[in-house]
Every structure is written in C-alpha cells, then in structure tokens.
Scaffold this active site. Structure first.
Site, PDB file in Angstrom:
ATOM      1  N   HIS A  35      34.248  28.326  43.620  1.00  0.00           N
ATOM      2  CA  HIS A  35      34.940  27.989  44.866  1.00  0.00           C
ATOM      3  C   HIS A  35      35.924  26.847  44.607  1.00  0.00           C
ATOM      4  O   HIS A  35      35.515  25.737  44.327  1.00  0.00           O
ATOM      5  CB  HIS A  35      33.918  27.602  45.927  1.00  0.00           C
ATOM      6  CG  HIS A  35      34.532  27.191  47.220  1.00  0.00           C
ATOM      7  ND1 HIS A  35      35.143  28.092  48.062  1.00  0.00           N
ATOM      8  CD2 HIS A  35      34.672  25.977  47.812  1.00  0.00           C
ATOM      9  CE1 HIS A  35      35.619  27.452  49.123  1.00  0.00           C
ATOM     10  NE2 HIS A  35      35.349  26.164  49.002  1.00  0.00           N
TER      11      HIS A  35
ATOM     12  N   ASP B  53      38.740  24.554  46.119  1.00  0.00           N
ATOM     13  CA  ASP B  53      39.471  24.065  47.296  1.00  0.00           C
ATOM     14  C   ASP B  53      40.881  23.665  46.893  1.00  0.00           C
ATOM     15  O   ASP B  53      41.044  22.806  46.027  1.00  0.00           O
ATOM     16  CB  ASP B  53      38.768  22.832  47.867  1.00  0.00           C
ATOM     17  CG  ASP B  53      37.388  23.154  48.399  1.00  0.00           C
ATOM     18  OD1 ASP B  53      37.285  24.054  49.248  1.00  0.00           O
ATOM     19  OD2 ASP B  53      36.404  22.516  47.951  1.00  0.00           O
TER      20      ASP B  53
ATOM     21  N   ASP C 117      33.131  29.145  52.792  1.00  0.00           N
ATOM     22  CA  ASP C 117      33.086  27.709  53.102  1.00  0.00           C
ATOM     23  C   ASP C 117      33.701  27.286  54.438  1.00  0.00           C
ATOM     24  O   ASP C 117      33.448  26.170  54.876  1.00  0.00           O
ATOM     25  CB  ASP C 117      33.725  26.909  51.947  1.00  0.00           C
ATOM     26  CG  ASP C 117      33.247  25.459  51.917  1.00  0.00           C
ATOM     27  OD1 ASP C 117      32.159  25.180  52.469  1.00  0.00           O
ATOM     28  OD2 ASP C 117      33.965  24.606  51.366  1.00  0.00           O
TER      29      ASP C 117
ATOM     30  N   ASP D  23      31.187  24.991  43.811  1.00  0.00           N
ATOM     31  CA  ASP D  23      32.534  24.414  43.824  1.00  0.00           C
ATOM     32  C   ASP D  23      33.034  24.131  42.398  1.00  0.00           C
ATOM     33  O   ASP D  23      32.351  23.463  41.622  1.00  0.00           O
ATOM     34  CB  ASP D  23      32.530  23.094  44.608  1.00  0.00           C
ATOM     35  CG  ASP D  23      32.226  23.307  46.075  1.00  0.00           C
ATOM     36  OD1 ASP D  23      32.040  24.485  46.480  1.00  0.00           O
ATOM     37  OD2 ASP D  23      32.167  22.310  46.822  1.00  0.00           O
TER      38      ASP D  23
ATOM     39  N   HIS E 294      40.552  25.195  54.391  1.00  0.00           N
ATOM     40  CA  HIS E 294      39.508  24.641  55.255  1.00  0.00           C
ATOM     41  C   HIS E 294      39.222  23.155  55.033  1.00  0.00           C
ATOM     42  O   HIS E 294      38.292  22.623  55.639  1.00  0.00           O
ATOM     43  CB  HIS E 294      38.222  25.482  55.148  1.00  0.00           C
ATOM     44  CG  HIS E 294      37.718  25.629  53.747  1.00  0.00           C
ATOM     45  ND1 HIS E 294      38.042  26.692  52.948  1.00  0.00           N
ATOM     46  CD2 HIS E 294      36.921  24.836  53.004  1.00  0.00           C
ATOM     47  CE1 HIS E 294      37.463  26.547  51.770  1.00  0.00           C
ATOM     48  NE2 HIS E 294      36.781  25.421  51.771  1.00  0.00           N
TER      49      HIS E 294
HETATM   50 ZN   LIG Z   1      35.708  24.565  50.305  1.00  0.00          ZN
END
Ligand SMILES: [Zn+2]
Length: 1177
Positions: A183, A185, A298, A435, A569
């Site tokens: 994951h 970000d 998420d 993550d 997000h």
């Molecule tokens: Zn995230």
C-alpha cells in the site's frame, strides 16, 4: 438438389419476412401510434410481446406509487415547460432593460426550428422500476443493531469461529489465494516524491527482479501515480519490458488503477472521475492495460458513489476494508461480507457491483490470514528476527524449515478455514502486505520463499483438502464466481459512514481537518473542469492549430494530475504531515495557474477565430478574476482600472455549465462613476457598493467599488460585457448606489463618495436588522414585499447572526444561526486529532463580543451585511450575509460567507455553525454522496456524538411536510443534525494532540479560511409525504441550479489589453437542460474497441439529475427548464453523428456507435461518450 433447396429456403424466408413486416406495420399503425417515438430503442422481435410487457410494467408501476408519482409530476412539469418554451428554447435573459430587441449577429439557442427528439422511455429507467429488493439496507441495519462492543476473544471484535474438518473433501477443497500487495500512499508522512525516492522506486525495481524467479509468484499494484513516476524517471527499456511481460502473463495485476486510492468522504465525484480517468488513460497509453477489479483498503469509510463509478468504468468486482467493526460483525454473522452493492435508486440491479469486504481490523498481515492476529503475525515473514520489526503479540515469526513445517502449515490452514466460515464460497483471499512493503530485496525472498514451502507442503497434504496459491484479485474473483452463482449473493444498498475502527473511535474529524485546502480542492476542480470544457470546444471547432491544441492539453493534464493526486486518502482528508500538506497545496496552486492560463487562451481563440494569430504558451489575453497570491491565502479580486486613458474595459464571462445561468455578477472597479453594457451595446442596470474590508475590525477600501449587475450566459458560451467610465456630472438612470448602514462602530470615520447614503446611528444596536435587495430597497428596506420585484428579506439579530428569512411571498421562516465550539477528551488514547473527533461533551456556545461591528450595504440587486465576530482566545469570524435580487432564480436563498481563523494561542478547539429551525424533521436528515446524489440519514441516540457526524461534501437538507431547509457548501466539511430542526456544520479544528493513527502530530497549521454556504428555504403547496422505505433524497430544481452555479462559477475574464475588438459572444451549444451535468470533457483520450483497436478522441460524460417533485418552484423551473434526457452531441460540439460511441466512464472501453450521435439518459444515470477525433496537424 442443393440449388433447389436453397431456392426454397430463400422464398420461405421472403414470405416469412413479408408477413412479419406486415404484422409490424399493422401493429404499429393501428395499435400503438401515439407512443411510436418512444419505441425506437426496441428491436423488432420484441414487438409481439410488447403488450404483455406493458401490462407487466403497469403492474409494477402500481406497486410503486410513491416514486412513480414523483416521476409523473416531474414529467408533467417538463411537458408544461416545453409548451411554454418550445422544445429547444432557452429562456431569454429577463433583466434586459432596453425595450426594443435587436437582432443578434450570433446564433443562439431558440433561433433554430424545433426538431423531433426521441424520448427516453422512462418506464425502463432503474429509478422507477422495483423488480428486485435489497437484502441489506444500511440505514435499516443502523436502526436495528445496538452497537455493543463485546470482547470476542482472539478476534476481539468478532467471536470464536468454529468449523468442521469434514466441510471439505478431495472434490471440494478449500481454495486459498495469497495476494501480495504493497500500500503506497502518494503523500502522507513523506511527500509523494520523497516516498518514491526512498521506498517506492525500490519496490518496482525489486518487483521486476523477484517476480520472474518463479512462475507462480503474483503481485497487485494500485497507485498509477507511482507507476508513472517510475516509468518516466527510472525504468530502463529492459525494466519496462520486464514489467510489461509480468502484466501480460497475469503475474502482476493493476487494481483500480486510479492515479491514487481516493478518499470517499470529502472527494467530489467529479474529482474521483478525474483521478480514475488520469490513471486509466495512463495505463492504456503506456501499457495497453485496462484494470478490471477495485481495491480500496485504506479510505476511512466507504461511499456508495464509488461502486457506481467503478461499475461505469467497466469493473465487475471490488474490495474494501475500513468499515465500522460492528457492521463488519453483523455482515460476517450472516455471511454477507460479499454482496452486490446497488445504488439507492436502482430498482433493477443495473448498478450492482460485486464487493468483497475484509472482515477484520486492518489490511495488515496480522489481521488478514484469519481471526487471530497473534497467529497471523507469525506468518508475516518481514518480521523475521533481524529485520527491525516484530510482532506485538509476543510470538515471533519463524523461518519455515522441514522440522517445523507441519506444525506451521497446520496453524495457518486453521486460520484460513476459520476465515472461510465468514463467506459463502469455498475460496479465501489472504492479502499479504502492508504500507510500503516489499521495498527491500530480502523481504521478497522471505515472504515468497517461506510461503512457497508452505504452499508445496499444504497442497501435497491430501488429508487437509486445501489448495493454496499466490493470486491476484482477478484469480480470486474468478474462483469465487465459479464456485457460487452471482444470484446467490445478497444485495446491499447504502454506504459505510461513519467509520469506527475500535471502541468509540469514530473517524469524523477528517471530514473537516485542514478546511482551507478542502476548499482549494473544490476551486481547483472548477478550474480543471472549465479548462477541459473550453479546451474541448477549441479542439472540436476543427480550426485550432495543432500547437495550440497540444499546449492547452498539456496544461490541462498537469492541472488534472494535481487534482487527482489530492484525492488521495491523506490529501483532501487533511491527514498528512504539515510539510506534505504544504507540498499538495503548492501543487494545487500551480495547477490553478495552469488552468487559468489555458482558459484565457482558449477563450481568446473562441472569441477571435478564425482571425487567430499563432499563440505561445505565455500569451496573456485575459486576466482571470481570481488572483491566487499564495498557496495558503484566500485569493483576491482584480480591480478593473478605468481612467481617461482607458475609459472602457471588456469582461468576458465563460459558463462551463450545460444550462443558461442567470445570476448577479460582482466586479471590482476603480471608480464609482461607471456604467455597464451588454454584448449588444445596450446599457444595463447596475449597482455600485463600497468594498468592505477587515478581519477583526471593519472598514471601507479606498479606490475600489463593487459593481453588481445581472448576467445571463448560455451553455458553454462566452459573453462579453463592457464596463465604462461615465461623466460623473450627468444623470444616469441605470446606475444605483447602495445605501450604507454602519452599526457599533462610532469610531469609524466613513469617508465614502457622497452618492452613497450613509446611516451611522450612535450608541449600540439593540434591535434586529432587516436586509433586502430590490428596486425599492435602497432607503426603504422591506417595502417591496409581495410585488415580486425584490429578494428574500433576511432578518438578523442585533449580534449580526441570521434570525429568520422572509420568503418572496411574505412568510417568515425562523432560521437561527449560532456558532458553537467543542473541546477534546484528554485521556490516554482518547482525544481528537486529524482523523478522530472525540469531543469532551456537547458543544459550548461561541461567545463573541455582543456588540460586533456591522456594515450593511443595500441596493437593487444585492444586499450584504458584514459582521466582525471576535471571540477573544477562541476564534474570529468575518461573517457576510448576502441576499440577491435575481428574478430568474426567485427562491428564498441567502449566501453565508464565513472567513475565519481559530486563535493560534488555542490548543484544542473545533468551531461549528449551527442553524436551528422549526422544521419537524425528527431524527431524519439528508446529506449528499460526493455531490452525486442525496442519502437519507438518521440521528441515533444510541451512538456517541462523534458517530452522528457525517461527511458534507456538497449539500444537506432537513424537511417536514411543508418546509425544507437546504444548505449548500463551497467546502467539504463534517455535519450533524443533533436535534430536530437543526443542522450543524463544522468550520475548522485546531488540535494539539496526535490521535494514534500514525500521523504523529496534531493539526496546528490553521490559516484564515473562507467557506461560502447557501441556505435555501422552500415551501410546499401540498404536504410532502415520503415513503418510509425510500433511502435516498433529491434536491429541488432550484437547489440544484444554485449548487451547480456555486460549484462551477462563471469565470470572469478581464481583457488584458484593449487591442482589437473581440466578438461580443461565442455560443456554440444548442442545448440547454438544467438537469444535465456535463461531468467531464476530456479533449485527448484513448480508448480500445471490443476488437482491440486503439482509438484517439474526445471523451465526454453526462449526468442526468432527478429533481424533487414536491418542493417545486414553478418560476425557477421556467428559467431553468429540465430536458428530456436526450443529448445530441452535435448540439454541443462540432461532430458528425457517426463518430459518437458509447463508452466507459474513463473512456478506455469504446463500445457501439450511438445512433444519430444521441445519448439517452434515465434520471440519476451517468453515461459517457467517446468521440472519434484525431488532432489535425
Ligand atoms: Zn493509505
């Protein structure tokens, strides 16, 4: 023989065909003459069963009175309007003052002869069908469950899962797919670029190295922004081939494939479309790839707009994770964690999206293999000793070796079997990641080689009846659908807000965190949309130079990427670290500049063509009247400088909407002695007001004045108005000067030109103040009621807050405004932060100085009251309340603008605006779903205060049988309806603590922020009775129009130089329907046909909105008529009918051609077209 048989077959066919044609013709001409136009879409074979179908439809209709009634009255309204206006006519601007009409040089809608239009067959529309019911309605579930939080043991939020080993056999094995993922970000603790440099780049580099080592290895990837960065900055040709091979072989699957994994609470659906399109277009252009399955693990709660957008993009399956633990438990108990997610208004099932919900607390490994995190964590081989990470449950992972493999394998098989008990199929998905995982080579080795040993061992242990492998989402869903029929899964409608992950930790804080940037997001959205609309117009006009088209495309694309990135997000949610938020803001700031630059060049082109000279990217022809000086500062307005050397300036207005907008426009001018001319050179009525300045103390600006006048701009048109200096001595019957009142500011030395009548009562104001705009308003406020020649009247308290609205027909509706504030709980693990809202109790009153400084300006078109609310050691708010006299939109509407800053000395404070009315809505209220549609919600006493806050991306309303109050917002914020008759909207939050969700900081970077709200009070002539079952709501036509005008403001383009005389108007669109939203217009897209042919072209997306049929304002419907759902593309841009194709939302799937280049939309539907068009060189 053969020939004779063929001849016989030929004649037989002819006879059958003849009889059939005869039947169809007689059938048509004798039985169904009146509905012929509606039947175009049916094919011949369906005629014979038509009557029985009609009966069937009638039966269904009678079962469904409530909705049908609404549709019928909406259709009647439409018929009424079309009689009054003709099928194509746009209402003329009503504010023109000159009596005689001049012939226009330019073509406008209405000059054309009316054309025959096919009508949309409404009876087939999902909104009025009720063929199938939903099994799970989320609001009903909320009504039923108690939200208890019992300790479930190993699975804390669930229960002790049991199973029988004989559930499985050699013929019915448990299938397990281990789905490795990482994951990433695009910005959170580090910026997008820093994450890339420090982690994500290595993930890609290792991926292409480690995956090919064994055939069975799989991996899924979600964020296209990162993939594109690697592709363009680091991947060698060899790397690219390796990646492409892995993609082709199915070892890598790209899931969702958006630019980011978007937030689902604050994001506007138009921005979600942008972020999905940006990702999908990149994937098709660079990899020839089209994603099929959604992956949203998420985002902090899940919206029902998301599955619809994925469905429209051609997806069939999706995965989500962050759902209230108690809701997960409820669904798990009934094996409903996999369901068909349906739109609230869909009675057919046309919008169903197959959805897999993860059952446990998190998407990390400890909460993914099965119910016991203590066990699962031991199978996260990144946590093997020596890697700097361990399991907090005390038991550490062990390397798989021959000696322990039986025991280890049995342990994890037991978890998988338990997990399987929660689902209907015999297939288990085990996501293996977290993550930014897989950034180091040894993590790939540890995870894959240990699992490869386990897989081998388990698959060869016949007695266990388990078949395990690495898999992608595609592998998993294929197996599920092979195992269980789609019809055996339940249907669910509703959404998953407000999310709680444990205890009373509700994630309703992020609905409001960093509101300045949430507002900036909406501003950027309006620019990206305007830029893409006008670019599409230029490109489709056919005469634009290749260079110009490319320049416009590049700037549009850069702006779109910044908007797309912020949909992440941790972007629009306000949950990134300060320096990351700063990075997002700077990117958005640049994107606004890019958009403005593209818009003004495109506008110049449209107004000047074909006599266009070559342009360069730097050319500035117009200044957009919205000056962003900094990325963290409220923008300022341009002052139109008029003097003897340049006594006249032109202002072009661009309308990015698909209906004619009628509104009161305000410009700043350097002189009070000005007049305005419409595009034909006729003088117009206008109002001059002083500019009020100040934050904590009010005053008047020198050298600038507000010039307000009513404007009308047809769809996608540019209309040029002229502002000129006039002789100060001569009498001017067209210009009015505002009356000015100043309260509670004796010290203020008012030095305004003498045309403004100033009242400055001494002493403190002790009574209510009334505010009104209209022809009789100046000097005698309140005198014009009843005549229709004025605005709504606003009654404010002596403290400067709204007290009541007096409707245009004279009814007083109390709407009491207050500001309130919350403090945070302060115990360990319980406090508000960027994500969580954990108030220490009900709100306290915000107590500003009881005698605030106030200035009122009133004139024929606009009246504003400015109040400086100063709350020492809390916050200060510059409140401005404006009512407009807009005869085309005669609704009871007030614009509330709050410019606010929480005192930097305060540690923990959340500020909210509260509106209290006598509306008897009980506990029911409605909020919007990403600005796409409205959802019914209820206040629940059984839930804590913070759980009753919901996202307010765009609109909310409360209503009873007679009255509705709608609030439209310029900024996505959190809202609640804590008491009957009340709406409360968070404004900003300043928090000194971290809320333990990984951010490791509070929210202390507040800047002065402006939110604009529109309050609309609507009255119904007949009682509005709603069906209890209906779980969605609808805005009225008036509220929708106001919302669209707020979201996509008319862009005022001020001529930079007085060179040449541009045409006074550019109007190409020959369509106008207030219920059609032009959702996207992408001038350069790629698409792939069913046969795999790649096409280049233009993509457009439309939404048809359904208006509420009870709160109807006939005057509004006259000025803003709805259409019939039929959109002919050639009415909007220059296109040949045979070049228009049906397409998926992100344009990657090009489907069949649309006959006649026409698109037919049912109410609530969204559809896209692909226009085959290549840029001319
Ligand atoms: Zn995230």
């Amino acid at each position: 023989m053969r020939i004779r048989r063929l001849t016989a077959v030929f004649w037989a066919t002819c006879i059958i065909a003849f009889i059939f044609i005869l039947y169809v013709v007689t059938d048509l001409s004798f039985k169904l003459p009146s509905i012929k136009p509606a039947m175009v879409e049916l094919d011949d074979s369906k005629w014979s069963s038509f009557e029985s179908k009609l009966r069937h439809i009638e039966n269904e209709l009678s079962e469904h009175h409530a909705v049908v009634g609404e549709i019928k009255s909406a259709m009647e309204q439409m018929a009424e309007q079309s009689q009054e206006h003709g099928p194509q006519k746009i209402s003329q601007p009503q504010q023109r003052v000159t009596g005689e009409k001049k012939t226009r040089e330019f073509k406008v809608v209405g000059d054309e002869p009316p054309r025959m239009h096919k009508k949309v067959n409404m009876t087939n529309c999902p909104i009025i069908q009720s063929k199938s019911k939903v099994d799970i309605q989320m609001l009903s579930m909320y009504e039923k469950i108690l939200f208890d939080d019992k300790d479930g043991g190993a699975w804390k939020q669930g229960w002790n899962i049991e199973y029988r080993e004989d559930q499985w056999s050699s013929k019915n094995k448990l299938k397990v797919f281990i789905v490795p993922h990482s994951h990433n970000d695009p910005g959170w603790i580090k910026t997008f670029e820093n994450y890339y440099k420090q982690q994500t780049r290595a993930i890609f580099n290792n991926m292409i190295e480690k995956l090919p080592e064994k055939n069975g290895r799989k991996f899924i990837w979600a964020e296209t922004s990162y993939l594109s960065l690697w592709w363009t900055s680091d991947a060698t040709e060899k790397d690219k081939i390796a990646f492409q091979n892995l993609l082709n072989s199915g070892q890598i699957e790209i899931v969702t494939g958006g630019w980011v994994m978007n937030d689902e609470a604050n994001s506007h659906w138009l921005s979600v479309v942008q972020q999905l399109t940006t990702g999908h277009q990149w994937l098709l252009d660079n990899l020839g790839y089209i994603p099929k399955n959604g992956w949203a693990i998420d985002p902090f709660g899940h919206s029902s707009a998301q599955p619809y957008l994925l469905k429209l993009s051609g997806f069939e399956n999706s995965v989500l994770q962050r759902v209230h633990y108690r809701v997960k438990k409820e669904l798990a108990q009934n094996r409903q964690l996999e369901f068909k997610w349906r739109q609230l208004w869909d009675g057919v099932g046309k919008t169903d999206m197959f959805t897999h919900m993860m059952p446990f607390y998190s998407y990390d490994v400890p909460h993914s293999c099965g119910p016991d995190p203590k066990i699962c964590c031991q199978f996260d081989f990144k946590r093997l000793p020596g890697n700097g990470m361990n399991c907090p449950w005390g038991l550490q992972p062990r390397k798989i070796i021959q000696k322990n493999i039986n025991e280890r394998a049995y342990l994890i098989v037991d978890q998988w079997r338990k997990k399987a008990q929660l689902y209907r199929s015999n297939v288990v998905m085990f996501p293996l990641g977290d993550d930014f995982r897989y950034d180091r080579a040894n993590e790939w080795d540890n995870q894959y080689s240990n699992y490869e040993m386990l897989i081998d061992y388990i698959n060869n242990n016949d007695g266990w009846n388990v078949e395990v492998q690495f898999g992608t989402l595609q592998d998993y869903f294929k197996a599920v659908h092979e195992d269980i029929k789609l019809s055996d899964f339940p249907v669910l409608s509703g959404d998953f807000f407000t999310y709680a992950d444990r205890n009373q930790h509700y994630w309703s804080g992020y609905y409001t965190s960093r509101p300045f940037y949430k507002n900036m997001d909406r501003v950027l959205l309006s620019y990206v949309r305007a830029a893409e609309c006008i670019t599409t117009q230029v490109v489709m006009s056919g005469a634009a130079s290749h260079i110009l088209a490319l320049q416009l495309r590049d700037r549009g694309e850069a702006a779109r990427r910044a908007l797309a990135l912020f949909q992440h997000h941790d972007g629009v949610t306000g949950t990134s670290r300060d320096e990351v938020r700063e990075d997002y803001a700077k990117k958005m700031f640049t994107a606004i500049k890019y958009s403005q630059s593209a818009i003004q060049q495109a506008a110049y082109y449209l107004l000047k063509q074909p006599a266009i000279k070559d342009q360069t990217a730097e050319d500035i022809f117009f200044t957009v009247d919205d000056i962003w000086q900094r990325h963290d500062e409220i923008p300022s307005r341009v002052t139109v400088m008029l003097d003897e050397l340049s006594p006249s300036r032109r202002v072009a207005l661009y309308n990015p909407l698909l209906f004619t907008r009628h509104e009161v426009l305000t410009l700043y001018v350097s002189s009070p002695h000005v007049e305005v001319f419409d595009p034909e050179g006729n003088p117009m009525m206008a109002q001059i007001s002083p500019v009020v300045t100040g934050e904590r103390r009010l005053g008047f600006a020198t050298g600038k004045f507000q010039l307000s006048f009513p404007v009308s701009v047809t769809p996608l048109a540019l209309t040029v108005y002229t502002v000129s200096l006039r002789d100060a001595m001569s009498i001017n019957k067209y210009t009015s000067y505002s009356r000015v009142r100043v309260y509670n500011a004796d010290y203020l030395n008012v030095d305004l030109p003498k045309m403004f009548a100033v009242e400055q009562p001494s002493g403190r104001l002790a009574e209510d103040v009334t505010l009104w705009a209209g022809s009789g308003a100046a000097g005698e406020a309140g005198s014009g009621a009843g005549g229709g020649a004025g605005s709504v009247r606003l009654v404010a308290t002596s403290g400067g807050l709204v007290k009541a609205l007096v409707t245009t027909d004279g009814q007083t509706v109390p709407v009491h405004m207050d500001f309130v504030q919350y403090d945070t709980q302060k115990t360990r693990d319980n406090n508000s932060g960027a994500y969580l809202f954990m108030p220490d109790g009900p709100a306290q009153n915000f107590r500003p100085d009881p005698f605030p400084e106030m200035i009122v300006t009133e004139g024929p078109f606009k009246a504003t009251m400015y109040t400086a609310l100063v709350g020492p050691k809390t916050a200060d708010i510059l409140l401005s309340l404006t009512v407009y006299n807009n005869p085309a939109l005669p609704q009871t509407e007030v614009e509330v603008s709050n410019t606010l800053l929480i005192d930097p000395a305060v540690d923990d404070l959340e500020l909210a605006m509260r509106l209290s009315t006598h509306i008897a809505n009980g506990d029911v209220f409605y909020t919007d779903v990403n600005g796409m549609q409205m959802i019914k919600r209820r206040y629940f006493d059984k839930l804590p205060l913070q759980a009753n806050f919901y996202p307010l991306p765009a609109a909310a309303y409360i209503e009873d049988e007679r009255t509705r109050l709608t609030v439209l917002t310029s900024t996505p914020l959190g809202m609640a309806a804590l008491q009957s008759g009340q709406i409360e909207i968070m404004q900003d939050r300043r928090l000194s603590r971290d809320d333990n969700r990984g951010l490791n900081q509070g929210v202390l970077d507040n800047v002065r922020t402006r939110h604009t709200f529109r309050l609309i009070v609507e009255k119904s002539a007949t009682p509005c009775v709603r069906s209890l079952e209906q779980a969605y709501g609808l805005l009225s036509a008036g509220a929708h129009v106001s919302q669209q005008q707020q979201l996509s403001p008319a862009l005022a383009l001020l001529h930079a130089a007085d060179e040449g005389s541009p045409r006074p108007h550019h109007a190409r669109a020959r369509t106008a329907a207030a219920d059609i939203v032009l959702a996207a217009a992408n001038a350069h897209v790629s698409g792939k046909t069913k046969d795999g042919v790649l096409m280049q072209g233009v993509g457009m997306t439309f939404q048809r909105v359904q208006f509420d049929s009870c709160f109807v304002n006939k005057e509004v419907s006259k000025s803003f008529p709805a259409g019939d759902g039929q959109i002919r593309l050639s009415d909007i841009v220059d296109v040949a009918a045979d070049q228009v194709f049906d397409s998926s939302l992100t344009f990657v799937h090009v489907r069949s051609p649309l006959p006649g280049g026409e698109l037919a939309l049912c109410p609530m539907e969204i559809r896209s077209v692909f226009i085959n068009h290549t840029l001319r060189h």
